[in-house]
Design a protein around this motif. Structure first.
Motif, mmCIF file in Angstrom:
data_model
loop_
_atom_site.group_PDB
_atom_site.id
_atom_site.type_symbol
_atom_site.label_atom_id
_atom_site.label_comp_id
_atom_site.label_asym_id
_atom_site.label_seq_id
_atom_site.Cartn_x
_atom_site.Cartn_y
_atom_site.Cartn_z
ATOM 1 N N GLU A 22 -3.741 -7.559 17.245
ATOM 2 C CA GLU A 22 -3.540 -8.997 17.427
ATOM 3 C C GLU A 22 -3.590 -9.738 16.096
ATOM 4 N N ALA A 23 -4.438 -9.271 15.176
ATOM 5 C CA ALA A 23 -4.509 -9.901 13.857
ATOM 6 C C ALA A 23 -3.200 -9.709 13.099
ATOM 7 N N LEU A 24 -2.621 -8.526 13.199
ATOM 8 C CA LEU A 24 -1.350 -8.254 12.525
ATOM 9 C C LEU A 24 -0.225 -9.101 13.121
ATOM 10 N N VAL A 25 -0.171 -9.176 14.440
ATOM 11 C CA VAL A 25 0.876 -9.966 15.093
ATOM 12 C C VAL A 25 0.717 -11.445 14.757
ATOM 13 N N ALA A 26 -0.523 -11.938 14.754
ATOM 14 C CA ALA A 26 -0.760 -13.347 14.435
ATOM 15 C C ALA A 26 -0.317 -13.662 13.011
ATOM 16 N N ALA A 27 -0.625 -12.763 12.076
ATOM 17 C CA ALA A 27 -0.220 -12.980 10.683
ATOM 18 C C ALA A 27 1.297 -12.965 10.551
ATOM 19 N N ALA A 28 1.946 -12.053 11.269
ATOM 20 C CA ALA A 28 3.409 -11.977 11.218
ATOM 21 C C ALA A 28 4.032 -13.233 11.812
ATOM 22 N N ARG A 29 3.467 -13.725 12.902
ATOM 23 C CA ARG A 29 4.014 -14.927 13.535
ATOM 24 C C ARG A 29 3.837 -16.152 12.647
ATOM 25 N N GLU A 30 2.739 -16.222 11.918
ATOM 26 C CA GLU A 30 2.546 -17.333 10.989
ATOM 27 C C GLU A 30 3.613 -17.307 9.903
ATOM 28 N N ALA A 31 3.921 -16.108 9.418
ATOM 29 C CA ALA A 31 4.946 -15.982 8.382
ATOM 30 C C ALA A 31 6.317 -16.361 8.931
ATOM 31 N N VAL A 32 6.617 -15.909 10.145
ATOM 32 C CA VAL A 32 7.903 -16.237 10.763
ATOM 33 C C VAL A 32 8.022 -17.741 10.970
ATOM 34 N N ALA A 33 6.932 -18.379 11.407
ATOM 35 C CA ALA A 33 6.944 -19.828 11.626
ATOM 36 C C ALA A 33 7.191 -20.585 10.328
ATOM 37 N N ALA A 34 6.818 -19.966 9.198
ATOM 38 C CA ALA A 34 7.029 -20.587 7.892
ATOM 39 C C ALA A 34 8.412 -20.273 7.329
ATOM 40 N N GLY A 35 9.238 -19.567 8.116
ATOM 41 C CA GLY A 35 10.590 -19.250 7.681
ATOM 42 C C GLY A 35 10.695 -17.985 6.865
ATOM 43 N N GLU A 36 9.642 -17.185 6.851
ATOM 44 C CA GLU A 36 9.637 -15.960 6.062
ATOM 45 C C GLU A 36 9.995 -14.757 6.928
ATOM 46 N N ALA A 37 10.335 -13.656 6.268
ATOM 47 C CA ALA A 37 10.597 -12.391 6.945
ATOM 48 C C ALA A 37 9.475 -11.435 6.552
ATOM 49 N N PRO A 38 8.381 -11.423 7.292
ATOM 50 C CA PRO A 38 7.221 -10.630 6.890
ATOM 51 C C PRO A 38 7.507 -9.134 6.881
ATOM 52 N N THR A 39 6.974 -8.462 5.889
ATOM 53 C CA THR A 39 7.032 -7.007 5.840
ATOM 54 C C THR A 39 5.711 -6.464 6.366
ATOM 55 N N VAL A 40 5.660 -5.177 6.588
ATOM 56 C CA VAL A 40 4.403 -4.572 7.039
ATOM 57 C C VAL A 40 3.341 -4.737 5.957
ATOM 58 N N ASP A 41 3.736 -4.574 4.690
ATOM 59 C CA ASP A 41 2.786 -4.712 3.586
ATOM 60 C C ASP A 41 2.228 -6.131 3.495
ATOM 61 N N SER A 42 3.117 -7.129 3.537
ATOM 62 C CA SER A 42 2.655 -8.511 3.398
ATOM 63 C C SER A 42 1.810 -8.929 4.594
ATOM 64 N N THR A 43 2.163 -8.435 5.762
ATOM 65 C CA THR A 43 1.397 -8.769 6.965
ATOM 66 C C THR A 43 0.018 -8.140 6.917
ATOM 67 N N ALA A 44 -0.059 -6.906 6.440
ATOM 68 C CA ALA A 44 -1.357 -6.245 6.313
ATOM 69 C C ALA A 44 -2.260 -7.026 5.369
ATOM 70 N N ALA A 46 -2.080 -10.245 4.599
ATOM 71 C CA ALA A 46 -2.446 -11.530 5.190
ATOM 72 C C ALA A 46 -3.499 -11.375 6.277
ATOM 73 N N ALA A 47 -3.456 -10.258 6.996
ATOM 74 C CA ALA A 47 -4.402 -10.032 8.091
ATOM 75 C C ALA A 47 -5.690 -9.370 7.625
ATOM 76 N N GLY A 48 -5.730 -8.961 6.351
ATOM 77 C CA GLY A 48 -6.915 -8.278 5.852
ATOM 78 C C GLY A 48 -7.068 -6.883 6.421
ATOM 79 N N VAL A 49 -5.928 -6.222 6.640
ATOM 80 C CA VAL A 49 -5.910 -4.877 7.215
ATOM 81 C C VAL A 49 -5.336 -3.909 6.184
ATOM 82 N N ALA A 50 -5.871 -2.719 6.122
ATOM 83 C CA ALA A 50 -5.372 -1.722 5.182
ATOM 84 C C ALA A 50 -3.912 -1.397 5.478
ATOM 85 N N GLN A 61 9.497 -2.579 9.526
ATOM 86 C CA GLN A 61 9.574 -4.034 9.631
ATOM 87 C C GLN A 61 10.249 -4.450 10.930
ATOM 88 N N ARG A 62 11.211 -3.677 11.384
ATOM 89 C CA ARG A 62 11.916 -4.003 12.625
ATOM 90 C C ARG A 62 10.947 -4.091 13.799
#
Length: 216
Positions: A22-44, A46-50, A61-62
């Motif tokens: 849920e932390a990863l999905v929330a971080a990805a959704r925040e990035a999408v809402a900001a107009g970004e295309a989050p990658t797995v690395d950037s989402t990790a 942002a979520a504080g996950v390894a 990423q898909r």
């Protein structure tokens, strides 16, 4: 909003896995809402996950973008006391659906843009269809017996083409309408399509191709 699970998460179903997902999905959704295309690395990050942990949930990423797409957990958009008249049922569903689109417009716009772009491998990022077609078909259920299931689906597809994020973008950005005016226009279009089907028959029915699978 509904959060879809992944095979890695389903394997254990521990509370920690759920929170990480849920932390990863929330971080990805925040990035999408900001107009970004989050990658797995950037989402990790942002979520504080390894990074290695994040890739267990989302190998690509898909898959991450698919999970980040705004959805609702509702199985139906009809009210509890749904009317029997197909026009009233369709209007109720279209009103709820267009409100959902407007409420998640930033995310919807980003996902639409990403679906039209191509990644480095040349394959398009998918725009998830969600439950819209099923919701519209449910609204049109009273027409069963008059139209075949295939014809009802064809009509549902025609309605969906007039009420989604694509229509909202055109009506507001090109047509210059406000969100309220755009929603009213989409509701009118849906009713016009239904009336045309009742007067002259539904759109040509065709086999609908299967949705593209999301692969790593």
């Amino acid at each position: 909003m509904k959060i879809m699970s992944t095979p890695y998460q389903d394997a254990g179903r521990s509370g920690q896995k759920r929170r990480t997902f849920e932390a990863l999905v929330a971080a990805a959704r925040e990035a999408v809402a900001a107009g970004e295309a989050p990658t797995v690395d950037s989402t990790a990050a942002a979520a504080g996950v390894a990074r290695s942990t994040a890739y267990r949930y989302f190998p690509s990423q898909r898959e991450l973008l698919a999970a980040a797409h705004p959805e609702t957990a509702r199985q139906s958009l009809l009210p509890a006391d749904a009317p029997g008249d197909p026009a009233a049922r369709l209007d109720a569903v279209v009103l709820e659906f267009t409100q959902l689109i407007v409420n998640t417009e930033a995310q919807q716009r980003t996902m639409l843009r990403l679906s039209l772009e191509r990644n480095q491998t040349g394959s398009a990022l998918p725009l998830r269809q969600g439950r819209a077609i099923a919701w519209i078909q449910e609204a049109l259920n009273p027409l069963r017996g008059r139209f075949s299931a295939q014809e009802i689906r064809a009509l549902a597809l025609a309605v969906r083409s007039a009420i989604g994020i694509e229509a909202l973008v055109w009506l507001t950005d090109i047509g210059g309408l406000s969100r309220v005016e755009a929603m009213a226009s989409m509701r009118w279009s849906a009713q016009a399509l239904l009336q045309q089907a009742l007067d002259s028959g539904p759109p040509p029915a065709a086999q609908v191709p299967a949705r593209p699978k999301i692969t790593s």
